[in-house]
Structure formats: structure tokens, C-alpha cells
Design an enzyme around this catalytic site. Structure first.
Site, PDB file in Angstrom:
ATOM      1  N   CYS A 379      -9.054   6.331  -7.368  1.00 21.44           N
ATOM      2  CA  CYS A 379      -7.636   6.523  -7.676  1.00 21.44           C
ATOM      3  C   CYS A 379      -7.277   5.781  -8.971  1.00 21.44           C
ATOM      4  O   CYS A 379      -7.683   6.200 -10.046  1.00 21.44           O
ATOM      5  CB  CYS A 379      -6.771   6.083  -6.495  1.00 21.44           C
ATOM      6  SG  CYS A 379      -5.082   6.711  -6.576  1.00 21.44           S
ATOM      7  N   MET A 382     -10.153   5.203 -11.186  1.00 16.11           N
ATOM      8  CA  MET A 382     -10.549   6.268 -12.104  1.00 16.11           C
ATOM      9  C   MET A 382      -9.678   6.236 -13.357  1.00 16.11           C
ATOM     10  O   MET A 382     -10.162   6.403 -14.480  1.00 16.11           O
ATOM     11  CB  MET A 382     -10.433   7.642 -11.434  1.00 16.11           C
ATOM     12  CG  MET A 382     -10.924   8.775 -12.341  1.00 16.11           C
ATOM     13  SD  MET A 382     -10.591  10.447 -11.752  1.00 16.11           S
ATOM     14  CE  MET A 382      -9.049  10.796 -12.614  1.00 16.11           C
ATOM     15  N   GLN A 383      -8.392   6.008 -13.161  1.00 18.96           N
ATOM     16  CA  GLN A 383      -7.475   6.019 -14.297  1.00 18.96           C
ATOM     17  C   GLN A 383      -7.779   4.900 -15.286  1.00 18.96           C
ATOM     18  O   GLN A 383      -7.750   5.118 -16.502  1.00 18.96           O
ATOM     19  CB  GLN A 383      -6.032   5.927 -13.783  1.00 18.96           C
ATOM     20  CG  GLN A 383      -5.617   7.151 -12.972  1.00 18.96           C
ATOM     21  CD  GLN A 383      -4.254   6.999 -12.329  1.00 18.96           C
ATOM     22  OE1 GLN A 383      -3.555   6.004 -12.554  1.00 18.96           O
ATOM     23  NE2 GLN A 383      -3.866   7.966 -11.517  1.00 18.96           N
ATOM     24  N   HIS A 515      -9.303   9.440  -2.497  1.00 12.73           N
ATOM     25  CA  HIS A 515      -9.707   8.251  -1.728  1.00 12.73           C
ATOM     26  C   HIS A 515     -10.827   8.612  -0.751  1.00 12.73           C
ATOM     27  O   HIS A 515     -10.565   8.879   0.428  1.00 12.73           O
ATOM     28  CB  HIS A 515      -8.510   7.689  -0.956  1.00 12.73           C
ATOM     29  CG  HIS A 515      -7.500   7.004  -1.810  1.00 12.73           C
ATOM     30  ND1 HIS A 515      -7.525   5.651  -2.050  1.00 12.73           N
ATOM     31  CD2 HIS A 515      -6.438   7.499  -2.497  1.00 12.73           C
ATOM     32  CE1 HIS A 515      -6.509   5.326  -2.846  1.00 12.73           C
ATOM     33  NE2 HIS A 515      -5.836   6.430  -3.129  1.00 12.73           N
ATOM     34  N   GLU A 517     -12.866   6.775   0.731  1.00 12.56           N
ATOM     35  CA  GLU A 517     -13.071   5.785   1.800  1.00 12.56           C
ATOM     36  C   GLU A 517     -12.484   6.239   3.130  1.00 12.56           C
ATOM     37  O   GLU A 517     -12.944   5.826   4.202  1.00 12.56           O
ATOM     38  CB  GLU A 517     -12.473   4.429   1.405  1.00 12.56           C
ATOM     39  CG  GLU A 517     -10.962   4.360   1.322  1.00 12.56           C
ATOM     40  CD  GLU A 517     -10.385   4.694  -0.049  1.00 12.56           C
ATOM     41  OE1 GLU A 517      -9.272   4.239  -0.352  1.00 12.56           O
ATOM     42  OE2 GLU A 517     -11.061   5.419  -0.805  1.00 12.56           O
TER      43      GLU A 517
END
Length: 545
Positions: A379, A382-383, A515, A517
Site C-alpha cells: 500500500c 508501494m507508493q 494488502h 497480508e
């Protein structure tokens, strides 16, 4: 289908592990061939945990259908095969909102709205609705018996016990049996008082699960049975263990599943816990250890990253290594530099919100890229990897996300204003949208690019993962970033949004907007986490080489 209900309450103190106990019982019943679901009833006034601080409440667990729920639902999904949805978790706030909405519509025909019967009826409807289509529904009541906030929920399950009858309901109460070192014995009085409190509101527990740091002696079990009016075989000792995945076997060894199935008149096979035995064996017999640096802003409370922690452990089982998680406050990187990242076998930057510590996360991504250290971004992770690449490789000076700098000359990450959800509906957001319940949420299809590490991990060209975010990669910069060497290895259902990025000339530098996970389990793991830990093992061996 006739659903049976097991109501789980807690007494004496909070944090006894009601969720783990409920999930463990569900795992045994599932292993006996029963279709089981679990619900969590939370007594706080918030509509959901979506806007609550992770340092107060822990992580927000996102279900497939996009509900922002309590982290206990993560435990439920890790223990049983049934996927949770928005029916599996509701709060006092949600109940009151629905009742008040009905009152405004005139559904109550001018009646005076009261806790009993209107609130309790609404709770009962939710419980019965959540249990539909299952053999057994386990219902965990949040909080501790004696809390004012929990009373409407406790009254509701008391009424259900009467309405459904003993052959369809069972009350299981978790309590603390502490050991006093000075006296050299366990003390049952707190349990007796907790049961007295529960009985005073009309609920007589059928099963007592007694928590403590050691097994309870048989003579103390007999004492609890006598004073709490519970069968001795229904007094279950649940001592502290080094792995939560040992708990199903502990409960089964004391006959809890037999007690439940006989009470409900259910004919089913013996429980096969071989999958859990395999998990326990792998956990106890690693062939090595890797250290993963988790760079975040909520590191003082590990529960803020509960599913990430568990997913790393699951990936360790798959790779036959134990995973040592080193929590690193990203602000420490800003203050002390990247030397705090030395000695790691991999860096993971999980999701998060807000500007605090974001530059430290960007520095962590740069360190991993420049040192060929395995990197996994989730999330926001990555950004920040994309921002770092834009600044230092693509030549986009001062590139940033508009979440943190609305005046950045290169907004490579921006607020998503429109997207198509999994049902084909067009969702729209803007700067003034409410914070709660307005993100891109839930499971969505991702198209993977052939020949990438993402496709290799998933062993195919599609995956379905869960989202929880407002900001996306700005498509205006995609071509320029691709020319600089960044690979967009995953795209959204309509191929308009970037879901995954990776570096082709790096041993393992992969990040996703979703996500992953939330879909990891101890029995099955999760492909990206497994690939990341495998890369950390390879990095360590090369480093030692």
C-alpha cells in the site's frame, strides 16, 4: 439448516484471548466436518474501526466484501477456511445507527425507542442473520463482563438463549486463574466473582475456559466446578503457550469439541488436526533464521501490523526458517540515517496514513534499491518506493504524493477520484469526502504481467487481493517511469490503475497497492510473502557466501 450458537464472553480482565479461543474451537469443529462461522460484537460507539488509531485499537482487518473490521476477524480467517464478511462484525454504533434510521423513517410507528426491546432486537437480528447457512456460529462478545458498554449485547444473547433453547445455544466464558508466587498456588476467587457477575444478568455459563500461565490442577478444577455450578469436564484449562496454533490441540485434548457436539446433538467425524500438527512441526523445526526490518510509524504496538506479522511467520514456515521481525520507526531513519537498516535480510514497508515518518520510508526504499536488499512494499510501501524511484532514477525532482504535499511539482501519487469496483459500479471520491468508509475497499482482481516476479509468485496472470486506500499512482507519469526502468507488473480489473510495481534488475524489489497480508494463513501462506522471505534467505546466503 438449523444453526447452533456458541456465545463467548470474557471476565476478570481484558486481553485474555477470547478471539483466539473462539477461533481455535472453530478450527476443531471445522476439522470435524462442520460448517462454522465466527462473529465479533464490539461494544464501542464507532461505526467500525476504520477511523480508529492503530496504536489504540490495533490493525483494521479488511474482509473480501470491503468491511473494515476488528483484528480478531483476521484470527478467525487464519484458523478456519470460512471467509469473513461485513455480517461477521458489528458495533454498538452500527446498531444504534440502524435503529435511529428506522425511527426516522417511521418504522416503529411512533413507539418510544428503548434499549429493550429495540436495541436488543436489532442485535439479535444481526446475530441470527450472521449465522444463517452454517452448522455452528461462534459469537464473541467484546469487552469484559461488568462493563456498562457490553450490557445490551449480553442481554441480547441471554434472550437468544431462552428463545432458541439449550439444544441450540451454549455459553462459554473465559476467565483468569492467576498464580500467586507468594502463596505458591493458583487462585480461583476471581473466576468465582466473574461467574457471579455473569449469572447476575441471567447468563449461566456452560463452559469455563480458565486462562493462566500454567495448567490448573485437578483439585482446583473441581473447586471451580463446585462454586461456579459448571460440570467439571466443562472446566477447561488453557495455559500460555509459545504458539497460538497449539491451542486447537489443547482444547481437543480436554474434550471441548465432544462436549459441544453432544450438547448440540451433532453427528460428525473425529477431528483431524494433522494440518495443524504440520504447522506446529514446521514452526518448531526451522533450518535457519532471517531478520526482516519492518519500517513503519506505529511500531510501538505490534498489533497495528498484526496480519503482516503473521503473514511473515507463515512465509517463514513455507521456507523452513524463523522470521525475526525488527520494528524500525521510520522517524529514526530520518534522524539517524540508514545505518539503522544495516544487518537486515529484507525490508518491508507496510501500509499507513499521514505525513509523519514518510521520508524515512522513502529512505528505506532507496537503501533497499541501492544495496540489492529484498524489498516488499504494501500500500503506502508501494507508493514510497515509486516516489523514491521517481526522484532518484527518473529525474523527477521533489516528486511526491499529494497526500503529503499538494504543491509537489511531480504528483506521481494522487487522490483516486474514480474507479470501477468488483461489481462494475463506478465509485467516486473527492478531497472533501468523509474519512470513514470512503476508501477503495475489499477484494479486487489484478492482472499480472507475464515474466514478472509477481506472475512468478502467483503462478499465473491474475490474483485477487484486498484494498484499503485513497491514493493511487498517477497515470500521467506511467510512461516516463517505465522508460526509466520501473515495471508495472500488476494492473486493476479495467487495467487503468497500477496495482503492482517491481524492479527487473533487482534480486527482489516488489510492491503492491493492495494488502496481501489479509489473505495469508498458516496452512497456505501467501505467494508474495513467501517469495519475499525466500529472497531474504537467498540474500543472507549470498551475504555469508
Amino acid at each position: 439448516m438449523t444453526t447452533r450458537y456458541i456465545f463467548v464472553t470474557g471476565g476478570v480482565v481484558s486481553s485474555l484471548g477470547k478471539g483466539i479461543a473462539a477461533a481455535s474451537l472453530a478450527a476443531i469443529l471445522e476439522a470435524r466436518g462442520l460448517n462454522v462461522t465466527i462473529m465479533k460484537l464490539d461494544p464501542y460507539i464507532n461505526l467500525d474501526p476504520g477511523t480508529m488509531s492503530p496504536t489504540q485499537h490495533g490493525e483494521v482487518f479488511v474482509t473480501e466484501d470491503g468491511a473494515e473490521t476488528d483484528l480478531d476477524l483476521g484470527h478467525y480467517e487464519r484458523f478456519i477456511r470460512t471467509k469473513m464478511n461485513r455480517r461477521n462484525n458489528f458495533t454498538t454504533g452500527r446498531i444504534y445507527e440502524e435503529v435511529l434510521r428506522k425511527e426516522r423513517r417511521g418504522d416503529y410507528l411512533g413507539a418510544t425507542i428503548q434499549v429493550i426491546p429495540h436495541i436488543t432486537n436489532a442485535i439479535k437480528e444481526k446475530v441470527l442473520e450472521g449465522g444463517e447457512g452454517h452448522d455452528v456460529a461462534i459469537v464473541e462478545i467484546g469487552g469484559t463482563v461488568g462493563d456498562i458498554e457490553s450490557l445490551p449485547f449480553l442481554e441480547s444473547i441471554r434472550q437468544l438463549g431462552v428463545e432458541l433453547g439449550r439444544d441450540r445455544t451454549l455459553f462459554m466464558h473465559l476467565t483468569l486463574v492467576p498464580f500467586l508466587g507468594a502463596a505458591g498456588e493458583v487462585k480461583t476467587k476471581p473466576t468465582q466473582h466473574s461467574v457471579k457477575e455473569l449469572r447476575s444478568i441471567g447468563i449461566a455459563p456452560d463452559v469455563l475456559v480458565c486462562r493462566g500461565d500454567r495448567a490448573i490442577p485437578s483439585n482446583e478444577k473441581a473447586k471451580i466446578s463446585l462454586f461456579c455450578n459448571v460440570e467439571e469436564r466443562a472446566v477447561i484449562s488453557l495455559k500460555d503457550v509459545d504458539s497460538i496454533y497449539k491451542i486447537p490441540a489443547l482444547l481437543k485434548a480436554q474434550g471441548l469439541d465432544d462436549l459441544v457436539t453432544k450438547r448440540f446433538g451433532l453427528e460428525c467425524r473425529e477431528a483431524d488436526l494433522s494440518e495443524w500438527e504440520n504447522v506446529i512441526y514446521q514452526e518448531a523445526n526451522p533450518t535457519g533464521e532471517v531478520t526482516i526490518g519492518m519500517v513503519g510509524k506505529y511500531t510501538e504496538l505490534p498489533d497495528a501490523y498484526k496480519s503482516v506479522n503473521e503473514a511473515l511467520k507463515h512465509a517463514g514456515l513455507f521456507n523452513r526458517v524463523s522470521v525475526n521481525i525488527k520494528y524500525i520507526d521510520s522517524q529514526n531513519i530520518e534522524a539517524k540515517g540508514t545505518e539503522v537498516l544495516e544487518g537486515l535480510d529484507g525490508i518491508l514497508v507496510p501500509g499507513g496514513f499521514g505525513e509523519r515518518g514518510v521520508e524515512g520510508k522513502i529512505m528505506a526504499a532507496q537503501y533497499a534499491r541501492e544495496n540489492n536488499l529484498p524489498y516488499f512494499g504494501i500500500c503506502l510501501g508501494m507508493q514510497v518506493a515509486l516516489i523514491e524511484f521517481a526522484r532518484h532514477v527518473a529525474g523527477l525532482e521533489n516528486a511526491h504524493s499529494t497526500e503529503f504535499n499538494k504543491d509537489t511539482p511531480h504528483p506521481v501519487v494522487g487522490l483516486i477520484t474514480e474507479w470501477i469496483d468488483e461489481k462494475g459500479n463506478i465509485e467516486q471520491r473527492h478531497e472533501e469526502s468523509d474519512l470513514g468508509g470512503t476508501m477503495r475497499l475489499g477484494a479486487q482482481l489484478c492482472h499480472l504481467i507475464e515474466g514478472t516476479k509477481a506472475a512468478e509468485a502467483y503462478k499465473g496472470l491474475t490474483c485477487v487481493e484486498r484494498h484499503r486506500h485513497r491514493y493511487e499512482v498517477n497515470n500521467t507519469y506511467r510512461e516516463r517511469l517505465e522508460k526509466a526502468g520501473l515495471v508495472f507488473s500488476g494492473l486493476s480489473t479495467d487495467r487503468q490503475l497500477v496495482e503492482m510495481i517491481e524492479l527487473p534488475n533487482h534480486p527482489w524489489f516488489v510492491a503492491g497497492q493492495f494488502h496481501p497480508e489479509f489473505t495469508s494463513t498458516p496452512r497456505d501462506g501467501q505467494p508474495l510473502f513467501q517469495g519475499f522471505v525466500a529472497a531474504a534467505v537467498a540474500y543472507q546466503k549470498r551475504d555469508l557466501g
